[in-house]
Scaffold this motif. Sequence first.
Motif, PDB file in Angstrom:
ATOM      1  N   SER A   9      -8.911  14.538  28.761  1.00  0.00           N
ATOM      2  CA  SER A   9      -8.297  15.150  27.594  1.00  0.00           C
ATOM      3  C   SER A   9      -9.310  15.186  26.457  1.00  0.00           C
ATOM      4  O   SER A   9      -9.985  14.193  26.181  1.00  0.00           O
ATOM      5  CB  SER A   9      -7.073  14.310  27.199  1.00  0.00           C
ATOM      6  OG  SER A   9      -6.507  14.818  26.027  1.00  0.00           O
ATOM      7  N   ILE A  10      -9.410  16.341  25.819  1.00  0.00           N
ATOM      8  CA  ILE A  10     -10.296  16.483  24.657  1.00  0.00           C
ATOM      9  C   ILE A  10      -9.579  17.323  23.608  1.00  0.00           C
ATOM     10  O   ILE A  10      -8.942  18.327  23.943  1.00  0.00           O
ATOM     11  CB  ILE A  10     -11.649  17.126  25.053  1.00  0.00           C
ATOM     12  CG1 ILE A  10     -12.552  17.273  23.824  1.00  0.00           C
ATOM     13  CG2 ILE A  10     -11.464  18.465  25.735  1.00  0.00           C
ATOM     14  CD1 ILE A  10     -13.999  17.633  24.165  1.00  0.00           C
ATOM     15  N   VAL A  11      -9.618  16.873  22.372  1.00  0.00           N
ATOM     16  CA  VAL A  11      -8.992  17.643  21.288  1.00  0.00           C
ATOM     17  C   VAL A  11      -9.955  17.747  20.112  1.00  0.00           C
ATOM     18  O   VAL A  11     -10.756  16.839  19.861  1.00  0.00           O
ATOM     19  CB  VAL A  11      -7.680  16.995  20.799  1.00  0.00           C
ATOM     20  CG1 VAL A  11      -6.614  17.049  21.869  1.00  0.00           C
ATOM     21  CG2 VAL A  11      -7.897  15.578  20.328  1.00  0.00           C
ATOM     22  N   LYS A  12      -9.845  18.873  19.446  1.00  0.00           N
ATOM     23  CA  LYS A  12     -10.680  19.078  18.259  1.00  0.00           C
ATOM     24  C   LYS A  12     -10.088  18.303  17.097  1.00  0.00           C
ATOM     25  O   LYS A  12      -8.877  18.369  16.861  1.00  0.00           O
ATOM     26  CB  LYS A  12     -10.746  20.573  17.922  1.00  0.00           C
ATOM     27  CG  LYS A  12     -11.824  20.916  16.923  1.00  0.00           C
ATOM     28  CD  LYS A  12     -12.090  22.409  16.919  1.00  0.00           C
ATOM     29  CE  LYS A  12     -11.323  23.076  15.817  1.00  0.00           C
ATOM     30  NZ  LYS A  12     -11.651  24.507  15.709  1.00  0.00           N
ATOM     31  N   VAL A  13     -10.917  17.567  16.398  1.00  0.00           N
ATOM     32  CA  VAL A  13     -10.448  16.819  15.225  1.00  0.00           C
ATOM     33  C   VAL A  13     -10.171  17.818  14.101  1.00  0.00           C
ATOM     34  O   VAL A  13     -10.941  18.749  13.883  1.00  0.00           O
ATOM     35  CB  VAL A  13     -11.511  15.790  14.780  1.00  0.00           C
ATOM     36  CG1 VAL A  13     -11.098  15.102  13.484  1.00  0.00           C
ATOM     37  CG2 VAL A  13     -11.735  14.770  15.885  1.00  0.00           C
ATOM     38  N   GLN A  26      -2.143   8.257  16.483  1.00  0.00           N
ATOM     39  CA  GLN A  26      -2.913   7.493  17.472  1.00  0.00           C
ATOM     40  C   GLN A  26      -2.058   6.938  18.604  1.00  0.00           C
ATOM     41  O   GLN A  26      -2.577   6.457  19.597  1.00  0.00           O
ATOM     42  CB  GLN A  26      -3.665   6.356  16.777  1.00  0.00           C
ATOM     43  CG  GLN A  26      -4.655   6.845  15.733  1.00  0.00           C
ATOM     44  CD  GLN A  26      -5.605   7.904  16.258  1.00  0.00           C
ATOM     45  OE1 GLN A  26      -6.222   7.719  17.302  1.00  0.00           O
ATOM     46  NE2 GLN A  26      -5.703   9.032  15.561  1.00  0.00           N
ATOM     47  N   MET A 361      -4.779   9.061  24.044  1.00  0.00           N
ATOM     48  CA  MET A 361      -4.894   9.773  22.776  1.00  0.00           C
ATOM     49  C   MET A 361      -3.885  10.916  22.698  1.00  0.00           C
ATOM     50  O   MET A 361      -3.439  11.445  23.712  1.00  0.00           O
ATOM     51  CB  MET A 361      -6.307  10.312  22.600  1.00  0.00           C
ATOM     52  CG  MET A 361      -6.771  11.166  23.749  1.00  0.00           C
ATOM     53  SD  MET A 361      -8.418  11.769  23.486  1.00  0.00           S
ATOM     54  CE  MET A 361      -8.056  13.400  22.899  1.00  0.00           C
ATOM     55  N   GLU A 363      -2.395  14.563  21.868  1.00  0.00           N
ATOM     56  CA  GLU A 363      -2.849  15.951  21.914  1.00  0.00           C
ATOM     57  C   GLU A 363      -1.803  16.849  21.252  1.00  0.00           C
ATOM     58  O   GLU A 363      -0.602  16.656  21.464  1.00  0.00           O
ATOM     59  CB  GLU A 363      -2.985  16.424  23.364  1.00  0.00           C
ATOM     60  CG  GLU A 363      -4.000  15.698  24.196  1.00  0.00           C
ATOM     61  CD  GLU A 363      -3.992  16.218  25.627  1.00  0.00           C
ATOM     62  OE1 GLU A 363      -5.049  16.602  26.115  1.00  0.00           O
ATOM     63  OE2 GLU A 363      -2.913  16.246  26.242  1.00  0.00           O
ATOM     64  N   ARG A 386      -1.171  12.360  26.867  1.00  0.00           N
ATOM     65  CA  ARG A 386      -1.185  13.183  28.084  1.00  0.00           C
ATOM     66  C   ARG A 386      -0.109  12.670  29.038  1.00  0.00           C
ATOM     67  O   ARG A 386      -0.190  11.531  29.522  1.00  0.00           O
ATOM     68  CB  ARG A 386      -2.568  13.112  28.742  1.00  0.00           C
ATOM     69  CG  ARG A 386      -2.758  14.003  29.944  1.00  0.00           C
ATOM     70  CD  ARG A 386      -2.896  15.445  29.544  1.00  0.00           C
ATOM     71  NE  ARG A 386      -2.968  16.326  30.697  1.00  0.00           N
ATOM     72  CZ  ARG A 386      -4.094  16.721  31.277  1.00  0.00           C
ATOM     73  NH1 ARG A 386      -5.260  16.330  30.792  1.00  0.00           N
ATOM     74  NH2 ARG A 386      -4.060  17.516  32.305  1.00  0.00           N
TER      75      ARG A 386
END
Lengths: 442, 79
Positions: A9-13, A26, A361, A363, A386
């Motif tokens: 999982s990756i998210v833009k800050v 969080q 984290m 999303e 997730r």
Amino acid sequence: MSNDYTKPSIVKVGNPLYAKHGSSAQSYHFVRDAIEGVKISDLVAQYGSPLFVFSERSLRLKYQQAFKAMQRYYPNLVFGWSYKTNYLNGICQVFHQEGAIAEVVSQFEYEKARSLGIPGNQIIFNGPHKPEGILRRALLEGAQVHADHFYEIEDAEKIAKENGSPITIGIRINLDSGIYPLWSRFGFNLESGQAWAAIRRIAESPHLRFGGVHCHIGTFIMDPTAYSRAIQKLSKLIREAESLVGYNIEYIDLGGGFPSMSQLKGVYQPPEVAISSVEDYAESIGKELQWLASRKPAPKLCFELGRHLVDEAGYLITQVVADKALPDGRRAYVLDAGVNLLYTSTWYKYKIELDRDVPGMMEPSILNGPLCMNIDVVDEAILLPRLPRFQNLILSPVGAYNVTQSMQFIEYRPNIVMIGENKSISLLRRKEGLEDLNRLEG
Amino acid sequence: MPNLRFLNMSANGMAFDPETGESYQMNGSAQFILQSLQKGLDSQEIASALSLKFNIPFEKAHTDVLEFQVQLEMMAKAA
């Protein structure tokens, strides 16, 4: 599989949802592993997903709280259970056991109330469509009928004439109580003189007797003083009507419209802050009605509460079917329940709980239903960890209008259960099958 | 492959793209895949490594790697 593995999982800050939720972004705080002491996992194992779950304890508690609050101000009080809000037999029976009569708005609902053993004189019959057959039955069985338009007054007069004895009928009134939108499509308008004309029409008929007034100012009324303003106007009309007919009215019916603890879309504050207590509504109403409450006997004061009594008793358990990343950066989940079961998702943002703590984290996510329709969205902006496939989610409050307005569309409608006060589980309505649907076709 | 491949990554899962100024947050498995991509491994090799590291079936790992690569592409286009 390793317990600490979570899909990548990756998210833009900088997503606006993070800005809104701050540090709470969080972790996901909303976890519920049981309803009324019964494990979510056990409910799903026994009845499948999706699954509507009702709490009998909550139904009874809300009824008792509201009745007690109103009774402080008015002696001759009657609650009519609003069938359209949720007419599952098991739900209706709980409210009838608590002392509610039935409030119905159609032939179907009238027949349903009668089939549950409610006598005609314990039924309030509202609504803009009362075909002559069911109107005749209701009037002759002594139902409290509220005419919605002049045709119904004429129909009632005809029925009374044929029956050879006068019939009592009331009217629904709409008025400007300072709230928006103004529900002017139901009943007779007060400010224009339409309501007065309807009262005169009844009063001047030898076959009709004027019973009282009904005024349901709207739904999810967040301002208790709207009821005060409505009663001030109604009081003036009642005094004039009583003067015209020469006797005291039998009842005043203020309908419903009290909100539940649901989050209305577009309202920033949480319901715990935005929604007044039922005691506040009782006070606003009760103070304006002292002049009627002090009568011996006082006319009946009727309420037709629906949402306020049942919404928080209802939960919908649904499971994650799938997920994917969207080009806009959101995580899109497919749930096994969507707008086919959640009609009110258009207006309300549900509380969404998980049945266990899911680490990871957060999303920006969107919750879609199972329908092959782009409109099938349950929540378009929510921060979630997730979620794995088959994760249980619990949506609430969903007790009002979602069962009665759920659609048999694309998917079968699911099981509905109620958890009793002794934690026993009863099936209120079983899941649909193909045979149920085919039975209606040639 | 997008600029995300050349992100500066910290140990706590934060990443910074010096070309766009964007920052990203990622979980452990995402960090592992991204580091593997930066080393030049292909998706099958990364899936094998992911499978070993997290003790998950290769088939699941392979799906996750491919899906994640697509997500990186989408994010790069959006940036």
